[in-house]
Motif scaffolding. Structure first.
Motif, PDB file in Angstrom:
ATOM      1  N   HIS A  24       0.836  -1.205   0.000  1.00 34.62           N
ATOM      2  CA  HIS A  24       0.000   0.000   0.000  1.00 34.62           C
ATOM      3  C   HIS A  24       0.870   1.255   0.000  1.00 34.62           C
ATOM      4  O   HIS A  24       0.671   2.168  -0.803  1.00 34.62           O
ATOM      5  CB  HIS A  24      -0.921  -0.038   1.219  1.00 34.62           C
ATOM      6  CG  HIS A  24      -1.600   1.241   1.546  1.00 34.62           C
ATOM      7  ND1 HIS A  24      -2.647   1.741   0.801  1.00 34.62           N
ATOM      8  CD2 HIS A  24      -1.394   2.127   2.561  1.00 34.62           C
ATOM      9  CE1 HIS A  24      -3.060   2.889   1.336  1.00 34.62           C
ATOM     10  NE2 HIS A  24      -2.310   3.131   2.398  1.00 34.62           N
ATOM     11  N   LEU A  28       1.202   4.099  -2.951  1.00 30.61           N
ATOM     12  CA  LEU A  28       0.948   5.528  -2.742  1.00 30.61           C
ATOM     13  C   LEU A  28       2.182   6.351  -3.109  1.00 30.61           C
ATOM     14  O   LEU A  28       2.058   7.386  -3.783  1.00 30.61           O
ATOM     15  CB  LEU A  28       0.534   5.799  -1.298  1.00 30.61           C
ATOM     16  CG  LEU A  28      -0.830   5.263  -0.877  1.00 30.61           C
ATOM     17  CD1 LEU A  28      -1.093   5.599   0.584  1.00 30.61           C
ATOM     18  CD2 LEU A  28      -1.942   5.805  -1.769  1.00 30.61           C
ATOM     19  N   LEU A  35      -0.124  12.365  -5.336  1.00 31.17           N
ATOM     20  CA  LEU A  35      -0.503  12.132  -3.942  1.00 31.17           C
ATOM     21  C   LEU A  35      -0.222  13.402  -3.151  1.00 31.17           C
ATOM     22  O   LEU A  35       0.900  13.893  -3.124  1.00 31.17           O
ATOM     23  CB  LEU A  35       0.289  10.970  -3.351  1.00 31.17           C
ATOM     24  CG  LEU A  35       0.022  10.687  -1.871  1.00 31.17           C
ATOM     25  CD1 LEU A  35      -1.389  10.167  -1.669  1.00 31.17           C
ATOM     26  CD2 LEU A  35       1.048   9.707  -1.340  1.00 31.17           C
ATOM     27  N   ALA A  38      -1.929  11.410   2.871  1.00 30.92           N
ATOM     28  CA  ALA A  38      -2.553  10.118   3.140  1.00 30.92           C
ATOM     29  C   ALA A  38      -2.270   9.709   4.576  1.00 30.92           C
ATOM     30  O   ALA A  38      -1.248  10.083   5.145  1.00 30.92           O
ATOM     31  CB  ALA A  38      -2.023   9.054   2.184  1.00 30.92           C
ATOM     32  N   SER A  52      -8.840   4.724   5.873  1.00 31.82           N
ATOM     33  CA  SER A  52      -7.790   5.562   5.293  1.00 31.82           C
ATOM     34  C   SER A  52      -8.388   6.800   4.647  1.00 31.82           C
ATOM     35  O   SER A  52      -9.498   6.755   4.115  1.00 31.82           O
ATOM     36  CB  SER A  52      -7.040   4.783   4.206  1.00 31.82           C
ATOM     37  OG  SER A  52      -6.429   3.640   4.721  1.00 31.82           O
ATOM     38  N   VAL A  54      -7.045   9.374   1.681  1.00 35.70           N
ATOM     39  CA  VAL A  54      -6.031   9.600   0.665  1.00 35.70           C
ATOM     40  C   VAL A  54      -6.496  10.786  -0.177  1.00 35.70           C
ATOM     41  O   VAL A  54      -7.612  10.783  -0.697  1.00 35.70           O
ATOM     42  CB  VAL A  54      -5.841   8.349  -0.230  1.00 35.70           C
ATOM     43  CG1 VAL A  54      -4.811   8.608  -1.310  1.00 35.70           C
ATOM     44  CG2 VAL A  54      -5.472   7.132   0.612  1.00 35.70           C
ATOM     45  N   VAL A  56      -5.752  12.802  -3.531  1.00 32.04           N
ATOM     46  CA  VAL A  56      -5.045  12.658  -4.794  1.00 32.04           C
ATOM     47  C   VAL A  56      -5.503  13.711  -5.793  1.00 32.04           C
ATOM     48  O   VAL A  56      -6.651  14.151  -5.761  1.00 32.04           O
ATOM     49  CB  VAL A  56      -5.238  11.263  -5.422  1.00 32.04           C
ATOM     50  CG1 VAL A  56      -4.628  10.177  -4.572  1.00 32.04           C
ATOM     51  CG2 VAL A  56      -6.678  10.975  -5.727  1.00 32.04           C
ATOM     52  N   ASP A  71      -5.357   0.399  -5.382  1.00 31.67           N
ATOM     53  CA  ASP A  71      -4.660   0.360  -4.089  1.00 31.67           C
ATOM     54  C   ASP A  71      -4.603  -1.088  -3.591  1.00 31.67           C
ATOM     55  O   ASP A  71      -5.622  -1.790  -3.593  1.00 31.67           O
ATOM     56  CB  ASP A  71      -5.432   1.235  -3.095  1.00 31.67           C
ATOM     57  CG  ASP A  71      -4.730   1.391  -1.763  1.00 31.67           C
ATOM     58  OD1 ASP A  71      -4.153   0.418  -1.245  1.00 31.67           O
ATOM     59  OD2 ASP A  71      -4.772   2.507  -1.227  1.00 31.67           O
TER      60      ASP A  71
END
Length: 96
Positions: A24, A28, A35, A38, A52, A54, A56, A71
């Motif tokens: 993972h 990322l 990114l 995260a 999570s 994240v 982006v 992911d």
């Protein structure tokens, strides 16, 4: 456009998270400048990850969904749900 991937873990899935954590993180990091941030959501007692967040950069919702689907956590079946929401970084945006 920025998108928030809001991922909620399935109950009792700590093992799946631990087994796939390195993949993972590598995934990322492989997103490069797309990114923006995260990290895990935590249980109320701050002991266990429960999901999570994240952030982006993506051209559209479909591209953000592709990131979510690729992911390793998603591929391993960790998430109960994934919500994708457009997000506007107004305050403390280092790129602004």
């Amino acid at each position: 456009m920025l998108y928030a991937l809001i991922c909620t873990d399935k109950a009792h899935s700590e093992g799946i998270r631990q087994e796939n954590r390195q993949s993972h993180l590598e995934f990322l990091n492989g997103l490069g400048t797309r990114l923006k941030a995260a990290g895990p959501f935590m249980s109320d007692d701050l002991v266990s990850p429960t999901g999570s967040l994240v952030l982006v950069e993506a051209a559209n919702r479909e591209e953000a969904m592709a990131v979510a689907n690729e992911d390793p956590y998603a591929l391993a079946g960790l998430f109960e749900s994934v919500e994708i929401r457009p997000w506007n970084w107004v305050l403390k945006n280092p790129e602004a």
